[in-house]
Write a protein that holds these residues in place. Structure first.
Motif, short mmCIF file in Angstrom:
data_model
loop_
_atom_site.label_atom_id
_atom_site.label_comp_id
_atom_site.label_asym_id
_atom_site.label_seq_id
_atom_site.Cartn_x
_atom_site.Cartn_y
_atom_site.Cartn_z
N THR A 78 3.31 -27.93 -15.50
CA THR A 78 3.96 -26.75 -15.95
C THR A 78 2.98 -25.65 -16.11
O THR A 78 3.46 -24.46 -15.59
CB THR A 78 5.00 -26.87 -17.12
N THR A 79 1.87 -25.97 -16.79
CA THR A 79 1.03 -24.92 -17.18
C THR A 79 0.21 -24.33 -15.57
O THR A 79 0.14 -23.11 -15.59
CB THR A 79 -0.09 -25.44 -17.88
N THR A 80 0.20 -25.33 -14.75
CA THR A 80 -0.59 -24.98 -13.49
C THR A 80 0.55 -23.96 -12.61
O THR A 80 0.03 -22.94 -12.15
CB THR A 80 -0.61 -26.11 -12.43
N ALA A 81 1.80 -24.30 -12.84
CA ALA A 81 2.71 -23.41 -12.22
C ALA A 81 2.78 -21.97 -12.92
O ALA A 81 3.07 -21.01 -12.21
CB ALA A 81 4.36 -24.12 -12.47
N LYS A 82 2.63 -22.16 -14.09
CA LYS A 82 2.67 -20.62 -15.08
C LYS A 82 1.26 -19.92 -14.36
O LYS A 82 1.54 -18.53 -14.28
CB LYS A 82 2.68 -21.08 -16.51
N LEU A 83 0.22 -20.55 -14.50
CA LEU A 83 -0.95 -19.94 -14.14
C LEU A 83 -0.80 -19.41 -12.34
O LEU A 83 -1.13 -18.38 -12.37
CB LEU A 83 -2.14 -20.68 -14.24
N ALA A 84 -0.27 -20.03 -11.77
CA ALA A 84 0.16 -19.66 -10.33
C ALA A 84 0.94 -18.53 -10.49
O ALA A 84 0.70 -17.55 -9.56
CB ALA A 84 0.42 -20.83 -9.46
N ALA A 85 1.95 -18.48 -11.20
CA ALA A 85 2.87 -17.39 -11.26
C ALA A 85 2.09 -15.97 -11.59
O ALA A 85 2.36 -14.92 -11.04
CB ALA A 85 4.15 -17.56 -11.95
N ARG A 86 1.36 -15.97 -12.66
CA ARG A 86 0.64 -14.89 -13.12
C ARG A 86 -0.28 -14.36 -12.01
O ARG A 86 -0.42 -13.16 -11.81
CB ARG A 86 -0.33 -15.37 -14.41
N TYR A 87 -1.09 -15.15 -11.23
CA TYR A 87 -1.91 -14.70 -10.34
C TYR A 87 -0.97 -14.15 -9.16
O TYR A 87 -1.53 -13.18 -8.42
CB TYR A 87 -2.69 -16.08 -9.61
N VAL A 88 -0.07 -14.92 -8.86
CA VAL A 88 0.85 -14.22 -7.54
C VAL A 88 1.58 -12.79 -7.98
O VAL A 88 1.47 -12.09 -7.32
CB VAL A 88 2.25 -15.29 -7.33
N MET A 89 1.84 -12.54 -9.21
CA MET A 89 2.22 -11.45 -9.71
C MET A 89 1.24 -10.28 -9.74
O MET A 89 1.47 -9.14 -9.35
CB MET A 89 2.83 -11.44 -11.07
N ARG A 146 2.27 -40.59 -11.09
CA ARG A 146 3.31 -40.41 -11.84
C ARG A 146 4.42 -40.08 -10.85
O ARG A 146 4.49 -39.36 -9.85
CB ARG A 146 2.96 -39.06 -12.76
N ILE A 147 5.90 -40.87 -11.08
CA ILE A 147 6.87 -40.49 -10.11
C ILE A 147 7.40 -39.08 -10.28
O ILE A 147 7.52 -38.66 -11.33
CB ILE A 147 8.10 -41.44 -10.59
N GLY A 148 7.45 -38.39 -9.05
CA GLY A 148 8.02 -37.16 -9.37
C GLY A 148 6.84 -35.97 -9.45
O GLY A 148 7.25 -34.81 -9.45
N GLY A 149 5.64 -36.34 -9.75
CA GLY A 149 4.61 -35.52 -9.83
C GLY A 149 4.24 -34.45 -8.98
O GLY A 149 4.35 -33.39 -9.28
N TYR A 150 4.16 -34.98 -7.79
CA TYR A 150 3.73 -33.95 -6.59
C TYR A 150 5.15 -33.21 -6.41
O TYR A 150 5.08 -32.12 -6.19
CB TYR A 150 3.47 -35.03 -5.44
N GLU A 151 6.35 -34.07 -6.56
CA GLU A 151 7.41 -33.10 -6.09
C GLU A 151 7.83 -32.10 -7.07
O GLU A 151 8.21 -30.90 -6.77
CB GLU A 151 8.81 -34.28 -6.26
N GLN A 152 7.41 -32.29 -8.48
CA GLN A 152 7.56 -31.18 -9.33
C GLN A 152 6.58 -29.86 -9.09
O GLN A 152 7.28 -28.83 -9.23
CB GLN A 152 7.17 -31.75 -10.75
#
Length: 449
Positions: A239-250, A266-272
């Motif tokens: 989740t934190t990786t996604a948050k950092l990615a969003a800050r960079y995209v903005m 982890r099951i669903g790790g890549y999918e998330q």
């Protein structure tokens, strides 16, 4: 009768003396082990003959034959006056060469057995002595620890009784989940002239001065590079990786961002992460090993920033070293950001930090700040380990629930009185014993405050 005594360190040495002094035809009368070596009694065969003739001439009795039997002398023809029929005479005594072989073997066996018995007895005695000494050392260490605790408690009681400001700061820091070692150090540094009502403000300044945070996020995003988020299971890396990615995209758009995940366990790790990437319009590369990672980085080499989400494992798992080593061997330099759970205990956070810090951690991200009742534990670890704090997260929303670490807000929160739960607040009379007892287990080097 001329019986001679020979002594040597062992049977071989004593027999050598017999041969040298009496020759090969010497007769062994007796042998025995004595302190420090072997004793052999021996005589010449001619001495035996002379003694026998003299005894027959003077006494003509049984005594001579008894003596000859005792020394194993060879029977010689006699022309003396007839005497009563003699007893059966034993076979002649062995010569030196024959006797040496038999006696030396028996003596060596006896000496070997005796040596083994002495060695066994020595080992038992040594083991018993070592056990007693170890027991005494344990008791002495326990007594010393108890004595030091009592003396420390008395010293702190004296200090706190004469310095209400120190007592105020010490109690506040301990109730806020700071470690006893850091709390004590801060309290000891407090100047004597500080008023009790100004003591909390002074403590905030000290903590703020020793808490290192990210200086400029814009500089970080503008500089770009490859960042891998590492940490234990469940700390919120994906989740934190996604948050950092969003800050960079903005700030820079999607065309210059790359996403990689090593979480194939982890099951669903890549999918998330793939779902987050799809929302942002960024493709996610999944890698399983070092070779896959090199291929993915090569494909993304033109990207301005690459974020790597790693698999979460226990800080005590060997996989930690394997995964971080894989990141370190990449063709391009990868900076590692350690995610710390604000709800974890101070001991757990310290264990995590020590496991990851030896692999060149660039900084930290504190997650789940909204779930922590007190945050002194995580700030304490950051201060003691001199680790820079980049971001804090508090919630699941992307990208809202992440922000650059705000030093002043964190310090204000950690020392706000209502944040300390009453069961974890110490009375003034409890502080000396508490701080002295907790100090006995504090062995890590402390920072200068």
């Amino acid at each position: 009768m001329n019986i001679r005594r020979f002594f040597g360190k062992n049977a071989r040495e004593a027999l050598a003396q017999v041969k040298q002094a009496l020759g090969e035809d010497a007769i062994i009368v007796a042998n025995r082990s004595v302190n420090g070596g072997t004793e052999i009694m021996a005589m010449l065969e001619s001495d035996v003959d002379a003694s026998a003739s003299q005894a027959n001439a003077e006494q003509g009795s049984e005594q001579t034959r008894s003596l000859l039997d005792f020394v194993h002398a060879k029977e010689q023809p006699r022309q003396a006056t007839p005497v009563p029929a003699p007893r059966a005479v034993q076979p002649p005594a062995a010569t030196v060469s024959e006797e040496a072989s038999v006696n030396e073997s028996a003596i060596m066996d006896m000496l070997k057995q005796h040596s083994e018995q002495q060695e066994h007895a020595y080992q038992l005695a040594t083991q018993t002595l070592e056990e007693k000494m170890q027991g005494m050392m344990v008791e002495m260490r326990q007594m010393r620890s108890h004595f030091e605790t009592q003396m420390s408690a008395m010293t702190w009681q004296h200090h706190l009784q004469h310095s209400p400001a120190k007592s105020k700061v010490l109690g506040t820091l301990l109730a806020a989940n700071f470690s006893a070692s850091l709390s004590r150090q801060i309290a000891e540094k407090m100047p004597q002239h500080i008023d009790v009502n100004k003591a909390p403000m002074w403590a905030k300044e000290v903590i703020s001065r020793n808490l290192h945070t990210l200086d400029d996020e814009d500089a970080l995003l503008d500089r770009g590079g490859i960042y891998a988020l590492v940490g234990p299971t469940g700390v919120g890396k994906t989740t934190t990786t996604a948050k950092l990615a969003a800050r960079y995209v903005m700030k820079h758009g999607t065309q210059n961002l790359g996403l990689i995940t090593t979480d194939s366990y982890r099951i669903g790790g890549y999918e998330q992460l793939r779902i987050y990437g799809k929302i942002l319009g960024v493709m996610v590369h999944a890698v399983k090993d070092e070779e896959d990672l090199k291929i993915a980085l090569n494909e993304l080499k033109n990207k301005h920033m690459i974020l790597v989400d790693t698999v979460g494992v226990s800080q005590r798992d060997q996989a930690v070293t394997e995964q971080l080593s894989m990141l370190s061997r990449a063709d391009s330099p990868i900076q590692k950001l350690l995610c710390l759970n604000a709800t974890s205990t101070g001991d757990t956070l310290t264990d995590v930090m020590r496991s990851y810090k030896k692999h060149d951690i660039a900084g930290c991200i504190v997650t789940k700040l909204d779930e922590a009742a007190a945050i002194g534990n995580v700030l304490d670890v950051l201060i003691r380990e001199r680790m820079r704090l980049f971001y804090t997260t508090s919630g699941q929303r992307v990208p809202e629930d992440i922000e650059v670490a705000d030093k002043q807000a964190l310090v204000e929160r950690v020392l706000t009185p209502h944040q300390a739960s009453l069961p974890y607040q110490y009375l003034d009379e409890e502080l000396p014993l508490v701080i002295s007892s907790m100090m006995q287990t504090a062995s890590q080097e402390q920072p200068h405050v």
